[in-house]
Scaffold this motif. Structure first.
Motif, PDB file in Angstrom:
ATOM      1  N   VAL A 270      48.673 -18.974 -21.416  1.00  0.00           N
ATOM      2  CA  VAL A 270      48.663 -19.478 -22.787  1.00  0.00           C
ATOM      3  C   VAL A 270      48.466 -18.311 -23.746  1.00  0.00           C
ATOM      4  CG1 VAL A 270      47.607 -21.103 -24.402  1.00  0.00           C
ATOM      5  CG2 VAL A 270      47.594 -21.602 -21.954  1.00  0.00           C
ATOM      6  N   CYS A 271      49.227 -18.332 -24.835  1.00  0.00           N
ATOM      7  CA  CYS A 271      48.970 -17.360 -25.899  1.00  0.00           C
ATOM      8  C   CYS A 271      49.237 -18.013 -27.252  1.00  0.00           C
ATOM      9  CB  CYS A 271      49.790 -16.081 -25.739  1.00  0.00           C
ATOM     10  SG  CYS A 271      51.563 -16.324 -25.725  1.00  0.00           S
ATOM     11  N   MET A 286      47.610 -15.199 -18.648  1.00  0.00           N
ATOM     12  CA  MET A 286      48.753 -14.524 -19.259  1.00  0.00           C
ATOM     13  C   MET A 286      48.653 -13.012 -19.084  1.00  0.00           C
ATOM     14  SD  MET A 286      51.611 -14.710 -20.874  1.00  0.00           S
ATOM     15  CE  MET A 286      51.814 -16.262 -21.747  1.00  0.00           C
ATOM     16  N   VAL A 287      47.457 -12.482 -19.276  1.00  0.00           N
ATOM     17  CA  VAL A 287      47.261 -11.041 -19.106  1.00  0.00           C
ATOM     18  C   VAL A 287      47.574 -10.630 -17.661  1.00  0.00           C
ATOM     19  CG1 VAL A 287      45.545  -9.190 -19.150  1.00  0.00           C
ATOM     20  CG2 VAL A 287      45.592 -10.867 -20.986  1.00  0.00           C
ATOM     21  N   ALA A 288      47.130 -11.458 -16.699  1.00  0.00           N
ATOM     22  CA  ALA A 288      47.401 -11.149 -15.291  1.00  0.00           C
ATOM     23  C   ALA A 288      48.900 -11.181 -15.003  1.00  0.00           C
ATOM     24  CB  ALA A 288      46.662 -12.147 -14.396  1.00  0.00           C
ATOM     25  N   ILE A 359      53.062 -21.648 -23.950  1.00  0.00           N
ATOM     26  CA  ILE A 359      52.503 -21.902 -22.617  1.00  0.00           C
ATOM     27  C   ILE A 359      53.573 -21.685 -21.549  1.00  0.00           C
ATOM     28  CG2 ILE A 359      51.399 -23.606 -21.112  1.00  0.00           C
ATOM     29  CD1 ILE A 359      50.375 -25.011 -23.605  1.00  0.00           C
ATOM     30  N   LEU A 360      53.193 -20.971 -20.470  1.00  0.00           N
ATOM     31  CA  LEU A 360      54.043 -20.814 -19.294  1.00  0.00           C
ATOM     32  C   LEU A 360      53.373 -21.545 -18.136  1.00  0.00           C
ATOM     33  CD1 LEU A 360      54.872 -18.270 -21.091  1.00  0.00           C
ATOM     34  CD2 LEU A 360      55.665 -17.275 -18.940  1.00  0.00           C
ATOM     35  N   HIS A 361      54.065 -22.537 -17.592  1.00  0.00           N
ATOM     36  CA  HIS A 361      53.547 -23.318 -16.459  1.00  0.00           C
ATOM     37  C   HIS A 361      54.395 -23.014 -15.225  1.00  0.00           C
ATOM     38  CE1 HIS A 361      51.809 -26.575 -14.200  1.00  0.00           C
ATOM     39  NE2 HIS A 361      52.988 -27.149 -14.041  1.00  0.00           N
TER      40      HIS A 361
END
Length: 469
Positions: A270-271, A286-288, A359-361
């Motif tokens: 999430v960002c 997200m950072v990972a 969001i990336l799921h």
């Protein structure tokens, strides 16, 4: 208070210059943010406007009057620093038909002699009585409320009774909640001494400063302000307020910490993005995914981080969301993973899109399952078709040719087998080669020619011995 006690700052424009400025149309109305805030001012509100220039003054007062006329209020402007004609010219430049509004009684422009100094000197109770009468008259004439704004620079002239100004401001906080009226008192920041501005702030529940309408935490209720032991009561209230503020800050910090922990605990990536795609904040997932540190992500563009490009890609859901104003989604392959990307709009005070939640799921498992299901469905269809064809096959038909053809059609591939003799071991072993569709056709003729011309490295007797074993 006298004129000598509060000298006019040298940087203030003289009245003639101010008039020319307004009439030339160079003063602009309030920014959208201020106009929107003034729209939310309601009947019974008591505000002060603390301004430092004529442009800043009019930016708040013009929409205050214009919106009041549109709401069916009688609007009373008490002029002093600006002459009545200057005020009317400014209202005309703001699109108000002042002649029609004056004729209907919806707009009145008064002087200090018509209002604050009606009896020759200033008396807070007399001024409150004047407002009671004016409100009743407005209601009797069919207006829904009385809307008043006054230039308070008249106090700087040393008029008798002016020292009781803040008795009046405090008493307004009893009058306004009980009557269909609202008021904005205008104070020039550099024309009044700081201790006067402090009392202005203490006696107004709401303050207009710059382009912001503020709830006033420094407001002192009228009974407390007018009480003989007012300073002592204010100390008690301030101490209680400090404790309440500390408790509120602690609760806010706890809530913020809980929100941050929840945000970072999410498996989804999430960002928060600004309208131009700048990353304002993102969670640990997200950072990972990006393989970067937090400081290397913040402030960069999403398309740069995700795709290594200099702009949004063609099917970007964020760009589509900006166009439609609603949630948009897109399935995106990244490496050996599949993600469902969604963009939900974030709206500002004026209902404009100011950014998005991005969001990336991870949907890799779902995509793999879908692919496996599609393959199984395909093979079931092939087998069903083959079973139907076999049931109708004639006895004289070539079964091997049928099976070979159907398998070739189902898989799209072909294979060739060869027998290879090892002279040292005196053995023959099979070798199978798989070919992509079309390749076998290209190489079959050379292979057949080579095999037909090859001479076996063993005798006919040895061959008979092999095949009879």
């Amino acid at each position: 208070m006298s004129g000598s006690d509060h000298p006019i700052a040298e940087s203030d424009p003289p009245r003639a210059t101010a008039t020319a400025t307004i009439q030339a149309g160079r003063v602009r109305t309030a920014p959208d943010t201020l106009t929107s805030a003034i729209e939310r001012i309601s009947v019974h509100d008591h505000l002060c406007l603390i301004y430092e220039s004529q442009a800043e003054q009019l930016a708040a007062i013009l929409p205050f009057v214009r919106l009041g006329l549109a709401a069916g209020h009688r609007c009373v402007y008490i002029a002093d620093d600006n002459a009545a004609e200057v005020v009317l010219n400014a209202l005309r430049d703001d699109g108000i038909d002042t002649d029609a509004e004056l004729a209907s009684g919806a707009l009145q422009v008064l002087t200090k002699q018509d209002s604050y100094l009606r009896g020759g000197c200033f008396d807070p109770d007399e001024m409150i009585a004047f407002l009671v009468e004016a409100t009743a008259a407005a209601k009797a004439d069919g207006f829904s409320a009385l809307r008043v704004t006054g230039e308070m620079t008249w106090v700087l002239g040393g008029e008798p009774g002016g020292e009781r100004l803040f008795d009046y401001e405090a008493k307004l906080n009893h009058f306004l909640p009980a009557h269909d009226a609202l008021s904005v008192c205008q104070y020039h920041r550099r024309r009044f001494e700081p201790d006067v501005i402090l009392d202005v702030i203490r006696t107004h529940p709401f303050v207009i400063s710059g382009d912001t309408v503020c709830d006033n935490p420094y407001y002192v209720p009228p009974d407390e302000f007018l009480h003989p032991d007012g300073p002592g009561l204010q100390v008690d209230r301030m101490l209680a307020g400090l404790v309440d503020m500390k408790h509120s800050m602690q609760a806010l910090e706890r809530a913020s910490g809980a929100w941050s922990a929840t945000f970072d605990a999410m498996n989804d990536m999430v960002c928060l993005l600004a309208r131009d795609g700048t990353v304002l904040r993102c969670n640990r997932s997200m950072v990972a995914l990006l393989g970067l540190d937090f400081e290397d992500v913040m402030g960069r563009k999403c398309y740069e981080l995700m795709h290594g490009s200099g702009t949004f890609f063609k099917k970007c859901p964020y760009q589509e969301m900006l166009r439609t104003g609603k949630r948009e989604r897109f399935e995106l392959p990244l490496g050996d993973k599949w993600y469902q990307v969604t963009a939900d709009p974030l709206f500002g005070d004026a209902s404009e899109i100011v950014g998005a939640v991005h969001i990336l799921h991870d949907i890799t498992d779902r995509k793999v399952a879908e692919e496996e299901l599609a393959q199984r469905t395909h093979w079931l269809a092939v087998m069903n078709s083959l079973a139907v064809e076999l049931s109708a096959l004639a006895p004289e038909a070539d079964l091997n040719a049928l099976l070979a053809r159907r398998l070739r059609e189902a898989t799209g591939a072909a294979a060739a087998s060869f027998g290879i003799y090892d002279p040292a071991e005196r053995t023959v072993g099979p070798m199978c080669l798989d070919f992509a569709p079309g390749v076998l056709k290209l190489i079959s003729r050379p292979i057949q020619k080579m095999l037909s011309s090859a001479r076996p490295p063993f005798t006919a007797d040895f061959y008979r011995q092999i095949v009879t074993m």
